[in-house]
Design an enzyme around this catalytic site. Structure first.
Site, PDB file in Angstrom:
ATOM      1  N   HIS A  83       0.858  -1.190   0.000  1.00  0.00           N
ATOM      2  CA  HIS A  83       0.000   0.000   0.000  1.00  0.00           C
ATOM      3  C   HIS A  83       0.889   1.234   0.000  1.00  0.00           C
ATOM      4  O   HIS A  83       1.875   1.298   0.738  1.00  0.00           O
ATOM      5  CB  HIS A  83      -0.897   0.023   1.241  1.00  0.00           C
ATOM      6  CG  HIS A  83      -1.719   1.276   1.322  1.00  0.00           C
ATOM      7  ND1 HIS A  83      -2.894   1.433   0.623  1.00  0.00           N
ATOM      8  CD2 HIS A  83      -1.505   2.455   1.966  1.00  0.00           C
ATOM      9  CE1 HIS A  83      -3.383   2.641   0.852  1.00  0.00           C
ATOM     10  NE2 HIS A  83      -2.558   3.277   1.664  1.00  0.00           N
ATOM     11  N   ASP A 162     -15.330   1.598   7.144  1.00  0.00           N
ATOM     12  CA  ASP A 162     -14.354   2.581   6.642  1.00  0.00           C
ATOM     13  C   ASP A 162     -14.949   3.404   5.514  1.00  0.00           C
ATOM     14  O   ASP A 162     -14.731   4.609   5.430  1.00  0.00           O
ATOM     15  CB  ASP A 162     -13.075   1.895   6.165  1.00  0.00           C
ATOM     16  CG  ASP A 162     -12.128   2.927   5.569  1.00  0.00           C
ATOM     17  OD1 ASP A 162     -11.697   3.816   6.321  1.00  0.00           O
ATOM     18  OD2 ASP A 162     -11.879   2.900   4.356  1.00  0.00           O
ATOM     19  N   ARG A 169     -15.152  11.740   7.372  1.00  0.00           N
ATOM     20  CA  ARG A 169     -13.903  12.448   7.728  1.00  0.00           C
ATOM     21  C   ARG A 169     -13.555  13.489   6.671  1.00  0.00           C
ATOM     22  O   ARG A 169     -13.031  14.559   6.984  1.00  0.00           O
ATOM     23  CB  ARG A 169     -12.754  11.430   7.865  1.00  0.00           C
ATOM     24  CG  ARG A 169     -12.853  10.599   9.131  1.00  0.00           C
ATOM     25  CD  ARG A 169     -11.916   9.402   9.069  1.00  0.00           C
ATOM     26  NE  ARG A 169     -10.544   9.806   8.862  1.00  0.00           N
ATOM     27  CZ  ARG A 169      -9.636   9.084   8.190  1.00  0.00           C
ATOM     28  NH1 ARG A 169      -9.953   7.914   7.663  1.00  0.00           N
ATOM     29  NH2 ARG A 169      -8.412   9.516   8.053  1.00  0.00           N
ATOM     30  N   SER A 184      -8.123   3.027   8.824  1.00  0.00           N
ATOM     31  CA  SER A 184      -8.725   3.054   7.497  1.00  0.00           C
ATOM     32  C   SER A 184      -7.907   2.205   6.516  1.00  0.00           C
ATOM     33  O   SER A 184      -8.440   1.332   5.815  1.00  0.00           O
ATOM     34  CB  SER A 184      -8.800   4.522   7.039  1.00  0.00           C
ATOM     35  OG  SER A 184      -9.151   4.603   5.696  1.00  0.00           O
ATOM     36  N   LYS A 188      -8.845  -2.117   5.364  1.00  0.00           N
ATOM     37  CA  LYS A 188      -9.078  -2.520   3.961  1.00  0.00           C
ATOM     38  C   LYS A 188      -8.024  -3.524   3.502  1.00  0.00           C
ATOM     39  O   LYS A 188      -8.318  -4.497   2.811  1.00  0.00           O
ATOM     40  CB  LYS A 188      -9.052  -1.293   3.038  1.00  0.00           C
ATOM     41  CG  LYS A 188     -10.279  -0.401   3.195  1.00  0.00           C
ATOM     42  CD  LYS A 188     -10.284   0.738   2.199  1.00  0.00           C
ATOM     43  CE  LYS A 188      -9.152   1.697   2.387  1.00  0.00           C
ATOM     44  NZ  LYS A 188      -9.443   3.031   2.824  1.00  0.00           N
TER      45      LYS A 188
END
Ligand code: URA
Length: 431
Positions: A83, A162, A169, A184, A188
């Site tokens: 990520h 999320d 947010r 978050s 995921k």
């Protein structure tokens, strides 16, 4: 004590650590709709202001993960993912997923769209004719098992808490909170059923984290949460003070991905891809050292197997990598003086791509995939007056208008400048 959302908000507001039950009740209630948006917004603001302990952050992540399904892989290959916190020109996912699949790993990569100056992997892939980013869970499982890798958007079943909280947010000024970002991202990613995860935490003008201190805190929080949840996790802090590679945009970045997998670089894209990939190869024991991991990934570039794997993934997702991608006409930007490149403002380049229609200001904006900017120089390069610095791919008038902006993004000075490091630090252990 019966669950009372207002009491939980008040305890966080006053700086107390929340219990496991309080966090679980809050997230469950929010997911099913018994906790309304206004109470979740208040809790998000309290977390933003007071922070969370590592225990609380892990519980929040666990509960957000548990709000949806988690993929299960019962046999065979280890499952991994990377990520990135996002950067201008960051097409590493597109290069890395096929290379890892070539090494025998499973890569069910769930990616996002671009918002603000950093581009999104799904937007880039959608510049490929026919490519689908809305796969359902069965399709994700089948393509991952058949091809080895998939890159798609999060389906509604993945961490729905999320999905709701992120939208909230976004409009309540609570995005930039390390525990909320951690929960978050990790909820995921861990829904993919991973055996190992590597994070690319970018720092610099083109990144979400502008300061090294903030990037370190985020890397630490992500890695610690991964370990607490039983998934070996490492993070590299990497430099986003200039765009990654030459191309930034959508179709142009897919072209650069194909070039990278054909052995034509650019060198920073290859270096970052292999550094991140080597972390996963070592974590899953496919390689015993990072050097061995890097060599293995490079072999799959040199043999052409990585490109074949990309072609297979794109085809399984309905696309045709060989169909020509529309690229807008190019305008060349030239240096007005000689000297050394001292800075390239990646954020301003990302903003210029948005202005030209290649990115989004708000989530509902549509994208012109043919827009892009090619940066031809790097920080530290010696350049001569009149030398091309960049190409702007845009409709003719817009391309000419970009000239002044681009010139101000690329700063030139008389004194030599040293080249900045690409990888700044590694977590858990420093480099
Ligand atoms: N990316 C995410 O997925 N979540 C955040 O909170 C920030 C960046």
């Amino acid at each position: 004590m019966p669950f009372n959302p207002a009491n939980v908000i008040a305890r966080k507001r006053d700086g107390f650590a929340l219990s496991r039950a309080e966090i679980a009740d809050f997230v469950n209630g929010y997911t099913v709709g018994t906790v309304p948006d206004y109470q979740m917004s208040a809790l998000a603001m309290a977390v933003y202001l007071q922070g969370m302990t590592a225990d609380e952050t892990t519980t929040l992540t666990e509960q957000m993960l548990a709000s949806g399904i988690q993929l299960q892989w019962t046999d065979g290959a280890s499952c991994v993912d990377k990520h990135s916190t996002g950067g201008v020109g960051d097409k590493v996912s597109l290069v890395l997923a096929p290379l890892l699949a070539c090494c025998g790993l499973r890569v069910p990569m769930i990616s996002g769209r671009g918002l603000g100056p950093t581009g999104g992997t799904l937007d880039k892939l959608e510049s490929i004719s026919g490519f689908r980013t809305d796969l359902n869970l069965d399709e994700i499982r089948d393509i991952t098992d058949g091809v080895g890798c998939v890159i798609t958007g999060a389906s509604a079943e993945i961490a729905p808490a999320d999905r709701k909280l992120y939208a909230l947010r976004d409009v309540t000024a609570t995005i930039a909170s390390i525990p909320l970002i951690t929960a978050s991202i990790m909820s995921k990613k861990l829904a993919e059923g991973l055996d190992a995860l590597v994070l690319d935490v970018k720092v610099g003008s083109g990144a979400f984290m502008k300061s090294l201190d903030q990037a370190r805190k985020l890397a630490q929080s992500l890695v610690e949460t991964g370990y607490r949840m039983g998934v070996p996790t490492t993070a590299l802090i990497t430099n986003m003070s200039q765009p990654l590679g030459r191309m930034a945009g959508n179709a142009v970045e897919v072209d650069e991905t194909v070039a990278a997998l054909s052995g034509e670089g650019p060198s920073d894209v290859i270096a970052l891809t292999t550094s991140l990939g080597a972390e996963l190869l070592v974590a899953t024991k496919v390689a015993s050292t990072p050097e061995q991991g890097t060599a293995l990934l490079q072999q799959h570039i040199d043999s052409g197997d990585g490109l074949k794997k990309l072609r297979a993934m794109v085809s399984a997702q309905g696309g045709d990598i060989d169909a020509p991608r529309p690229i807008a006409p190019a305008t060349s930007i030239e240096a007005t003086r000689s000297g050394f490149v001292s800075a390239i403002n990646a954020e301003a380049i990302g903003d210029e791509i948005i202005r030209l229609g290649g990115g989004r200001r708000v989530m509902s904006d549509s994208i012109d995939h043919s827009v892009g900017i090619e940066t031809l120089v790097r920080v530290g390069d010696r350049i001569e007056r009149g030398q091309p610095l960049a190409h702007v791919f845009a409709r003719d008038k817009d391309g000419k208008l970009a000239d002044e902006v681009l010139k101000s993004c690329i700063q030139i000075q008389d004194e030599p400048v040293s080249k900045p490091p690409l990888v700044i630090d590694r977590y858990p252990d420093s480099l």
